[in-house]
Scaffold this motif. Structure first.
Motif, PDB file in Angstrom:
ATOM      1  N   LYS A 186       2.941 -31.452  12.228  1.00 52.04           N
ATOM      2  CA  LYS A 186       3.457 -32.221  11.269  1.00 52.04           C
ATOM      3  C   LYS A 186       4.935 -32.106  10.740  1.00 52.04           C
ATOM      4  O   LYS A 186       5.591 -33.062  10.448  1.00 52.04           O
ATOM      5  N   THR A 187       5.481 -30.940  11.466  1.00 49.98           N
ATOM      6  CA  THR A 187       6.898 -30.663  11.333  1.00 49.98           C
ATOM      7  C   THR A 187       7.276 -31.531  12.575  1.00 49.98           C
ATOM      8  O   THR A 187       7.613 -30.942  13.925  1.00 49.98           O
ATOM      9  N   VAL A 188       8.085 -32.647  12.398  1.00 43.17           N
ATOM     10  CA  VAL A 188       8.720 -33.435  13.590  1.00 43.17           C
ATOM     11  C   VAL A 188      10.226 -33.275  13.353  1.00 43.17           C
ATOM     12  O   VAL A 188      10.690 -34.475  14.349  1.00 43.17           O
ATOM     13  N   ALA A 222      10.058 -23.195   4.217  1.00 39.24           N
ATOM     14  CA  ALA A 222       9.779 -24.113   5.206  1.00 39.24           C
ATOM     15  C   ALA A 222       8.505 -24.342   5.083  1.00 39.24           C
ATOM     16  O   ALA A 222       7.610 -23.492   4.856  1.00 39.24           O
ATOM     17  N   ARG A 223       8.094 -25.825   5.237  1.00 42.05           N
ATOM     18  CA  ARG A 223       6.815 -26.125   4.859  1.00 42.05           C
ATOM     19  C   ARG A 223       5.679 -25.659   5.845  1.00 42.05           C
ATOM     20  O   ARG A 223       5.953 -25.639   6.924  1.00 42.05           O
ATOM     21  N   VAL A 224       4.754 -25.021   5.054  1.00 37.94           N
ATOM     22  CA  VAL A 224       3.515 -24.314   6.098  1.00 37.94           C
ATOM     23  C   VAL A 224       2.375 -25.699   5.987  1.00 37.94           C
ATOM     24  O   VAL A 224       2.049 -26.094   4.831  1.00 37.94           O
ATOM     25  N   LYS A 228       5.569 -21.012  12.993  1.00 37.50           N
ATOM     26  CA  LYS A 228       6.988 -20.955  12.890  1.00 37.50           C
ATOM     27  C   LYS A 228       7.523 -20.963  11.332  1.00 37.50           C
ATOM     28  O   LYS A 228       8.206 -20.018  11.022  1.00 37.50           O
ATOM     29  N   SER A 229       6.978 -21.827  10.892  1.00 36.59           N
ATOM     30  CA  SER A 229       7.357 -21.981   9.034  1.00 36.59           C
ATOM     31  C   SER A 229       6.882 -20.733   8.402  1.00 36.59           C
ATOM     32  O   SER A 229       7.673 -20.199   7.488  1.00 36.59           O
ATOM     33  N   SER A 230       5.641 -20.181   8.805  1.00 33.87           N
ATOM     34  CA  SER A 230       5.470 -18.782   8.124  1.00 33.87           C
ATOM     35  C   SER A 230       6.328 -17.876   8.454  1.00 33.87           C
ATOM     36  O   SER A 230       6.431 -17.001   7.348  1.00 33.87           O
ATOM     37  N   VAL A 269      17.132 -22.183  12.111  1.00 31.35           N
ATOM     38  CA  VAL A 269      16.840 -23.566  12.536  1.00 31.35           C
ATOM     39  C   VAL A 269      15.256 -23.673  13.024  1.00 31.35           C
ATOM     40  O   VAL A 269      14.598 -22.812  13.667  1.00 31.35           O
ATOM     41  N   ASP A 270      14.415 -24.588  12.100  1.00 30.94           N
ATOM     42  CA  ASP A 270      12.813 -24.485  12.575  1.00 30.94           C
ATOM     43  C   ASP A 270      12.798 -25.805  13.331  1.00 30.94           C
ATOM     44  O   ASP A 270      13.141 -26.944  13.134  1.00 30.94           O
ATOM     45  N   LEU A 271      12.443 -25.507  14.655  1.00 34.32           N
ATOM     46  CA  LEU A 271      12.303 -26.686  15.825  1.00 34.32           C
ATOM     47  C   LEU A 271      10.873 -27.318  15.549  1.00 34.32           C
ATOM     48  O   LEU A 271      10.037 -26.537  15.049  1.00 34.32           O
TER      49      LEU A 271
HETATM   50 MG    MG Z   1       6.163 -25.780  10.777  1.00 34.22          MG
END
Ligand code: MG
Ligand code: GTP
Length: 200
Positions: free
Chosen positions: A58-60, A50-52, A36-38, A74-76
């Motif tokens: 990790k992405t909470v 967006a943090r990879v 997602k982040s990528s 929006v990065d869920l």
């Molecule tokens: Mg992510």
């Protein structure tokens, strides 16, 4: 929409942090580690806005990026990571329920799956949430760079059948690593934002 004009707005971990300000939202969802982040980084031409993470799960938080003052990306938080504690899992479920229960702000759901595998049960549930909102939706079959040419068609068909996607929902074979079909996804996003602005 100028994808280079991006501003990180906020990270929300609970209902009171969610944004409902009338700006259309392009929502990216998928299981943990699917990319997602990528995908977001690739679209925005940023290495790491967006943090990879190399650690799945990790992405909470729900992360909001304002794009050119006209839409949010929006990065869920990812789902389906086995090692997540029960309490975290419950928190995730609650947050998703709240996010999707007031889903009038979603201009486009971008559901990201792994093109190498059959979608998981959690993927099927996520697809149902998107369908239930009635928002536009596109499916990204990510990591296509890891699939043999001879297997691509069959894998895409498996995704369509497992997620029970009607014909007019596009599945885009995609590589966040190589940028494959980035322009197709951008076109879908542009269409959705235009469609949104025509209605509101
Ligand atoms: Mg992510
Ligand atoms: P969480 O936020 O932890 O849920 O993960 P995520 O879905 O945001 O995934 P992330 O973007 O952090 O990517 C996970 C791993 O997959 C990283 O090592 C990426 O480099 C890799 N990856 C992402 N997209 C692709 C792709 O299209 N091809 C290949 N080969 N690797 C990819």
């Amino acid at each position: 929409m100028n994808l280079h004009n991006v501003e990180f707005i906020k990270s929300a971990a609970a209902a009171q942090g969610l944004l409902h300000d009338g700006v259309p939202q392009i929502v990216f969802s998928g299981k943990s580690n699917v990319g997602k982040s990528s995908v977001i980084n690739k679209l925005l031409n940023r290495k790491n806005i967006a943090r990879v993470s190399s650690t799945p799960g990790k992405t909470v938080h729900i992360n909001y990026f304002l794009i050119d003052s006209v839409a949010y990306f929006v990065d869920l938080p990812g789902y389906g990571y086995a090692k997540v504690a029960k309490t975290e899992r419950a928190r995730w479920a609650k947050l998703m329920e709240i996010y999707f229960s007031s889903a009038g702000h979603i201009a486009l759901g971008v559901m990201i799956v792994d093109s190498r595998h059959q979608p998981t049960k959690d993927d099927v549930t996520m697809a149902e949430w998107f369908k239930a909102t009635g928002c536009r939706m596109v499916v990204i079959a990510n990591k296509i760079d890891k699939v043999k040419n001879s297997e691509k068609e069959r894998n895409l068909e498996t995704i369509r059948q497992t997620l029970e996607l009607v014909e007019d929902i596009k599945i885009i074979p995609f590589s966040a690593e190589k940028g494959t079909n980035k322009e197709l996804l951008i076109a879908s996003i542009d269409d959705a934002v235009k469609g949104w602005n025509d209605v509101w």
